[in-house]
Design an enzyme around this catalytic site. Structure first.
Site, mmCIF file in Angstrom:
data_model
loop_
_atom_site.group_PDB
_atom_site.id
_atom_site.type_symbol
_atom_site.label_atom_id
_atom_site.label_comp_id
_atom_site.label_asym_id
_atom_site.label_seq_id
_atom_site.Cartn_x
_atom_site.Cartn_y
_atom_site.Cartn_z
ATOM 1 N N TYR A 145 0.862 -1.186 0.000
ATOM 2 C CA TYR A 145 0.000 0.000 0.000
ATOM 3 C C TYR A 145 0.892 1.228 0.000
ATOM 4 O O TYR A 145 1.800 1.337 0.823
ATOM 5 C CB TYR A 145 -0.889 -0.014 1.248
ATOM 6 C CG TYR A 145 -1.757 1.212 1.422
ATOM 7 C CD1 TYR A 145 -2.865 1.424 0.619
ATOM 8 C CD2 TYR A 145 -1.473 2.152 2.414
ATOM 9 C CE1 TYR A 145 -3.671 2.545 0.787
ATOM 10 C CE2 TYR A 145 -2.272 3.269 2.594
ATOM 11 C CZ TYR A 145 -3.366 3.464 1.785
ATOM 12 O OH TYR A 145 -4.170 4.563 1.954
ATOM 13 N N ASP A 240 9.332 2.902 -0.638
ATOM 14 C CA ASP A 240 8.308 3.523 0.207
ATOM 15 C C ASP A 240 8.625 3.123 1.645
ATOM 16 O O ASP A 240 8.304 2.023 2.088
ATOM 17 C CB ASP A 240 6.920 3.041 -0.220
ATOM 18 C CG ASP A 240 5.827 3.586 0.698
ATOM 19 O OD1 ASP A 240 6.166 4.207 1.733
ATOM 20 O OD2 ASP A 240 4.642 3.373 0.393
ATOM 21 N N LYS A 268 5.306 9.255 8.860
ATOM 22 C CA LYS A 268 5.103 8.701 10.201
ATOM 23 C C LYS A 268 6.161 9.152 11.218
ATOM 24 O O LYS A 268 6.031 10.219 11.792
ATOM 25 C CB LYS A 268 4.987 7.180 10.113
ATOM 26 C CG LYS A 268 3.782 6.796 9.196
ATOM 27 C CD LYS A 268 3.289 5.425 9.430
ATOM 28 C CE LYS A 268 2.296 4.991 8.385
ATOM 29 N NZ LYS A 268 0.908 5.257 8.692
HETATM 30 N N1 HOZ Z 1 -3.425 3.281 6.371
HETATM 31 C C1 HOZ Z 1 -3.104 3.178 7.746
HETATM 32 C C2 HOZ Z 1 -2.662 1.838 8.122
HETATM 33 N N2 HOZ Z 1 -1.819 1.168 7.233
HETATM 34 C C3 HOZ Z 1 -4.246 3.569 8.616
HETATM 35 C C4 HOZ Z 1 -4.170 4.957 9.015
HETATM 36 C C5 HOZ Z 1 -5.171 5.356 10.109
HETATM 37 O O1 HOZ Z 1 -6.276 4.838 10.134
HETATM 38 O O2 HOZ Z 1 -4.824 6.175 10.911
#
Ligand code: HOZ
Length: 429
Positions: A145, A240, A268
């Protein structure tokens, strides 16, 4: 008289004005069932919900909370920056410090641009790769992802995997016809794809330690093959590292594997809990970015002074001596303790970790691909998730997300988690 649970009533209220009651799909607990917890505050390894219930937190805001929640040094830096002004839309010295720090810590990054989210970082990295190579095709891997930009939202992980949608609605086929999707950890497929399309491929984008189809580590051979092919064909290799950067160790996965990316996307941890992300890499590539070159990208809140202050203070903390050794040791204790508890209860379960990231799998073997992680027992995970939640341990509400440990998860916290897991595994038969 029936007592109303505050999480339930907040969830009902939220659903009236927000689709699904949440601002990011996995938070809705759809795949595990039940009511999401509404968080009121967090400190160290814990957070508390609207009922005042305390949880040991293994999401850590999906990665950023590496030094623990509300670390006093980070909070102080944020307060001081906020007092000087929230946003200027003009450059600051702190942004230079941040860029210098990133370039120093990730040697493949010679120049970097700050943005506000991981999605922006990967989306911009992709545009840069296409602009610099004047090619359209990209390669991504099933289960990885890279945020929710159109051309990357194909056979992606995280929420899409959690809800079983291979590709989002609303993405025209025309937008994804240049996206080739290959199997993770399959070097032969890469060889074949480059043989067929090599001179048309702008870039390969990969999570070198995947964290959006649970935790899956790339094999060195897989990453070495893509590095070689990208070099041979003049394609851009994009790592990534939004999730694994500064999570699996200082310098990210590329330091771990000893492989240099051409462009790296970060997020992050570098924002320490506030919205900072970045993409950067070879200076000759970064020269294609506006205002120097023709690849456009911009953002009102890019390099925001308060967010950068949180990021800089977090990056300072992770460089304290022994930080990653401690983080890694605590994560290893956790996965070893959970594995032993499952074995004692005769549950088919295994766990893996890298630095401060971990994966839990209701499967016999640690998965190395999208297909093998999909074969794990999702129903057992869901029951385990709820048993742990009831015992005050908050895991990611999906069998297809990685977990995160902070430096504040001390031995007592890990032991309490393993104790809760022992009880949970005993009830899983
Ligand atoms: N896409 C995030 C986890 N891989 C989730 C982000 C969130 O819900 O804060």
């Amino acid at each position: 008289m029936t007592m109303t649970n505050k999480n339930d009533s907040l969830f009902s209220r939220a659903q009236k004005t927000t689709p699904g009651g949440v601002n990011s799909p996995v938070r809705a607990f759809r795949s595990v069932g039940g009511t999401p917890r509404f968080i009121t505050r967090a400190e160290g390894p814990y957070f508390w919900d609207a009922e005042g219930q305390r949880y040991i937190d293994y999401i850590g805001s999906w990665g950023p909370a590496i030094v623990g929640h509300a670390h006093p040094a980070v909070v102080k830096a944020v307060q001081e920056a906020a007092a000087r002004g929230l946003s200027f839309g003009a450059p600051t010295e702190a942004e230079i410090l941040m860029a210098e720090e990133i370039c120093r810590l990730v040697p493949s990054i010679e120049q970097v641009r700050l943005v506000s989210s991981g999605t922006e970082a990967t989306m911009s990295a992709l545009r840069l790769a296409r602009g610099a190579t004047k090619r359209d095709k990209i390669i991504k891997f099933e289960g990885c992802y890279h945020g929710h930009a159109d051309s990357l939202l194909v056979k992606a992980g995280s929420g899409l995997l959690t809800f079983g949608n291979p590709t989002s609605a609303g993405v025209p086929e025309d937008f994804t016809k240049h996206t080739l999707v290959l199997d993770y950890n399959d070097p032969q497929q890469l060889e074949d794809a480059f043989k067929a399309y090599g001179t048309e491929i702008a870039c390969v984008i990969v999570e070198p330690v995947a964290g959006n189809m649970n935790l899956i580590k790339a094999t060195p051979e897989f990453l070495q093959t893509m590095r070689r092919l990208c070099t041979d064909y003049g394609s851009v290799l994009i790592f990534d590292e939004v999730m694994c950067g500064f999570r699996v160790g200082l310098g990210g996965a590329q330091a771990l594997y000893g492989i240099q990316a051409d462009i790296t996307a970060l997020g992050k941890v570098i924002g320490g809990g506030l919205p900072v992300a970045a993409f950067g890499g070879r200076a000759d590539l970064m020269q294609h970015m506006a205002p120097l070159g023709g690849v456009y990208q911009a953002g009102t809140l890019s390099g925001n002074p308060v967010a950068v202050a949180a990021g800089l203070s977090t990056l300072k903390l992770v460089q304290e001596p022994g930080f990653y050794q401690h983080l890694s040791a605590q994560t290893t204790k956790l996965v070893e303790g959970l594995s032993a508890a499952a074995k004692a209860a005769n549950i088919s379960f295994c766990a893996d970790s890298q630095g401060g990231m971990f994966g839990l799998y209701f499967a016999q073997e640690i998965p190395g691909s999208y297909a093998s992680v999909m074969a794990s027992d999702k129903e057992k995970f869901n029951r385990f998730f709820h048993l742990m939640l009831d015992a005050g341990v908050y895991l990611a509400p999906s069998a297809f997300e990685a977990g995160f440990v902070s430096a504040q998860h001390d031995d007592a916290v890990i032991a309490a988690t393993i104790e809760a897991a022992k009880q949970a595994f005993a009830q899983l038969h």
